[in-house]
Design a protein around this motif. Structure first.
Motif, PDB file in Angstrom:
ATOM      1  N   VAL A 167       1.319  -3.536  12.595  1.00  0.00           N
ATOM      2  CA  VAL A 167       1.302  -4.828  11.886  1.00  0.00           C
ATOM      3  C   VAL A 167       0.400  -4.761  10.656  1.00  0.00           C
ATOM      4  O   VAL A 167       0.780  -5.208   9.566  1.00  0.00           O
ATOM      5  CB  VAL A 167       0.864  -5.961  12.836  1.00  0.00           C
ATOM      6  N   MET A 168      -0.794  -4.201  10.827  1.00  0.00           N
ATOM      7  CA  MET A 168      -1.721  -4.138   9.694  1.00  0.00           C
ATOM      8  C   MET A 168      -1.198  -3.197   8.600  1.00  0.00           C
ATOM      9  O   MET A 168      -1.395  -3.460   7.410  1.00  0.00           O
ATOM     10  CB  MET A 168      -3.110  -3.699  10.165  1.00  0.00           C
ATOM     11  N   SER A 169      -0.517  -2.136   8.988  1.00  0.00           N
ATOM     12  CA  SER A 169       0.055  -1.228   7.985  1.00  0.00           C
ATOM     13  C   SER A 169       1.163  -1.908   7.211  1.00  0.00           C
ATOM     14  O   SER A 169       1.251  -1.778   5.981  1.00  0.00           O
ATOM     15  CB  SER A 169       0.577   0.042   8.656  1.00  0.00           C
ATOM     16  N   TRP A 170       2.007  -2.645   7.918  1.00  0.00           N
ATOM     17  CA  TRP A 170       3.074  -3.392   7.238  1.00  0.00           C
ATOM     18  C   TRP A 170       2.473  -4.415   6.276  1.00  0.00           C
ATOM     19  O   TRP A 170       2.899  -4.504   5.116  1.00  0.00           O
ATOM     20  CB  TRP A 170       3.977  -4.080   8.265  1.00  0.00           C
ATOM     21  N   LEU A 171       1.474  -5.172   6.741  1.00  0.00           N
ATOM     22  CA  LEU A 171       0.832  -6.176   5.896  1.00  0.00           C
ATOM     23  C   LEU A 171       0.192  -5.524   4.672  1.00  0.00           C
ATOM     24  O   LEU A 171       0.343  -6.015   3.542  1.00  0.00           O
ATOM     25  CB  LEU A 171      -0.221  -6.947   6.702  1.00  0.00           C
TER      26      LEU A 171
ATOM     27  N   TYR B  41       0.028  -4.336  -1.179  1.00  0.00           N
ATOM     28  CA  TYR B  41       0.081  -3.355  -2.268  1.00  0.00           C
ATOM     29  C   TYR B  41       1.282  -3.642  -3.174  1.00  0.00           C
ATOM     30  O   TYR B  41       1.192  -3.531  -4.399  1.00  0.00           O
ATOM     31  CB  TYR B  41       0.188  -1.928  -1.726  1.00  0.00           C
ATOM     32  N   GLY B  42       2.407  -4.000  -2.572  1.00  0.00           N
ATOM     33  CA  GLY B  42       3.592  -4.335  -3.366  1.00  0.00           C
ATOM     34  C   GLY B  42       3.361  -5.543  -4.252  1.00  0.00           C
ATOM     35  O   GLY B  42       3.743  -5.545  -5.430  1.00  0.00           O
ATOM     36  N   PHE B  43       2.736  -6.578  -3.692  1.00  0.00           N
ATOM     37  CA  PHE B  43       2.404  -7.761  -4.494  1.00  0.00           C
ATOM     38  C   PHE B  43       1.453  -7.396  -5.627  1.00  0.00           C
ATOM     39  O   PHE B  43       1.611  -7.867  -6.756  1.00  0.00           O
ATOM     40  CB  PHE B  43       1.763  -8.856  -3.637  1.00  0.00           C
ATOM     41  N   ASP B  44       0.468  -6.566  -5.328  1.00  0.00           N
ATOM     42  CA  ASP B  44      -0.496  -6.177  -6.344  1.00  0.00           C
ATOM     43  C   ASP B  44       0.163  -5.361  -7.451  1.00  0.00           C
ATOM     44  O   ASP B  44      -0.121  -5.551  -8.628  1.00  0.00           O
ATOM     45  CB  ASP B  44      -1.652  -5.390  -5.717  1.00  0.00           C
TER      46      ASP B  44
ATOM     47  N   TRP C 158      -4.722   1.289   6.953  1.00  0.00           N
ATOM     48  CA  TRP C 158      -4.728   2.440   6.044  1.00  0.00           C
ATOM     49  C   TRP C 158      -3.443   3.252   6.052  1.00  0.00           C
ATOM     50  O   TRP C 158      -3.080   3.788   5.007  1.00  0.00           O
ATOM     51  CB  TRP C 158      -5.962   3.309   6.264  1.00  0.00           C
ATOM     52  N   PRO C 159      -2.704   3.357   7.177  1.00  0.00           N
ATOM     53  CA  PRO C 159      -1.431   4.084   7.056  1.00  0.00           C
ATOM     54  C   PRO C 159      -0.477   3.407   6.065  1.00  0.00           C
ATOM     55  O   PRO C 159       0.202   4.072   5.283  1.00  0.00           O
ATOM     56  CB  PRO C 159      -0.870   4.070   8.482  1.00  0.00           C
ATOM     57  N   GLY C 160      -0.464   2.087   6.069  1.00  0.00           N
ATOM     58  CA  GLY C 160       0.360   1.354   5.105  1.00  0.00           C
ATOM     59  C   GLY C 160      -0.130   1.528   3.686  1.00  0.00           C
ATOM     60  O   GLY C 160       0.670   1.603   2.745  1.00  0.00           O
TER      61      GLY C 160
ATOM     62  N   LEU D  44       5.150   3.460  -3.707  1.00  0.00           N
ATOM     63  CA  LEU D  44       5.109   2.541  -4.842  1.00  0.00           C
ATOM     64  C   LEU D  44       4.382   3.143  -6.048  1.00  0.00           C
ATOM     65  O   LEU D  44       4.368   2.539  -7.110  1.00  0.00           O
ATOM     66  CB  LEU D  44       4.411   1.232  -4.439  1.00  0.00           C
ATOM     67  N   ARG D  45       3.758   4.287  -5.839  1.00  0.00           N
ATOM     68  CA  ARG D  45       2.934   4.926  -6.870  1.00  0.00           C
ATOM     69  C   ARG D  45       1.957   3.908  -7.460  1.00  0.00           C
ATOM     70  O   ARG D  45       1.898   3.678  -8.664  1.00  0.00           O
ATOM     71  CB  ARG D  45       3.800   5.570  -7.937  1.00  0.00           C
ATOM     72  N   HIS D  46       1.185   3.315  -6.563  1.00  0.00           N
ATOM     73  CA  HIS D  46       0.230   2.286  -6.952  1.00  0.00           C
ATOM     74  C   HIS D  46      -1.150   2.657  -6.426  1.00  0.00           C
ATOM     75  O   HIS D  46      -1.285   3.086  -5.287  1.00  0.00           O
ATOM     76  CB  HIS D  46       0.670   0.924  -6.390  1.00  0.00           C
TER      77      HIS D  46
END
Length: 143
Positions: free
Chosen positions: A47-51, A56-59, A84-86, A94-96
């Motif tokens: 769950v935390m990795s998905w979140l 990161y995608g929003f950022d 951290w896995p996410g 995402l190369r972010h």
């Protein structure tokens, strides 16, 4: 004359960070099974990795649009609390947040702190301490 083969996108090699992630999660799964660890721990990581990946995608989207960004402290805390896995997957896919060196170094500190805490949580002394803590909390809540 034979036509040369063209590929639409060359396969990217998975970086060592993702391999570390996979090995860690496999070892954690084995530890949960063999050492009678809390199975919910695997769900918390998922769950935390998905979140974290979503944040990161929003950022990344905010950075591209010149909008308000997610603070780095938030990204660090998400990584520290099992996300951290996410974070590593988002950096790769995402190369972010892949260039800024202080961010990468602090992220790895958060990863190592999380791994250390989780490994310690399998130690019998930690389990005794947690049991005592939960007993105290329960007795206080009954008053």
């Amino acid at each position: 004359m034979p036509n040369p083969k063209f590929t639409s996108s060359p396969k990217k090699k998975a970086p060592a960070a993702l391999l570390f992630c996979v090995v860690y999660l496999l070892l954690l799964s084995v530890a949960v099974l063999l050492l009678d660890g809390p199975a919910i721990l695997l769900a918390v990581y998922a769950v935390m990795s998905w979140l974290t990946y979503v944040v990161y995608g929003f950022d990344k989207r905010a950075a591209q649009a010149g909008q308000s960004r997610v603070s780095e402290k938030t990204l660090y805390l998400l990584a520290l609390f099992c996300g951290w896995p996410g974070a590593l997957l988002a950096q790769y896919r995402l190369r972010h947040k892949t260039v800024k060196q202080p961010f990468k170094a602090i992220l790895w500190i958060m990863i190592l702190m999380n791994c250390g805490f989780i490994m310690w949580s399998f130690h019998p002394k930690f389990r005794d301490l947690m049991q005592h803590f939960l007993t105290v909390v329960h007795s206080i809540s009954l008053q």
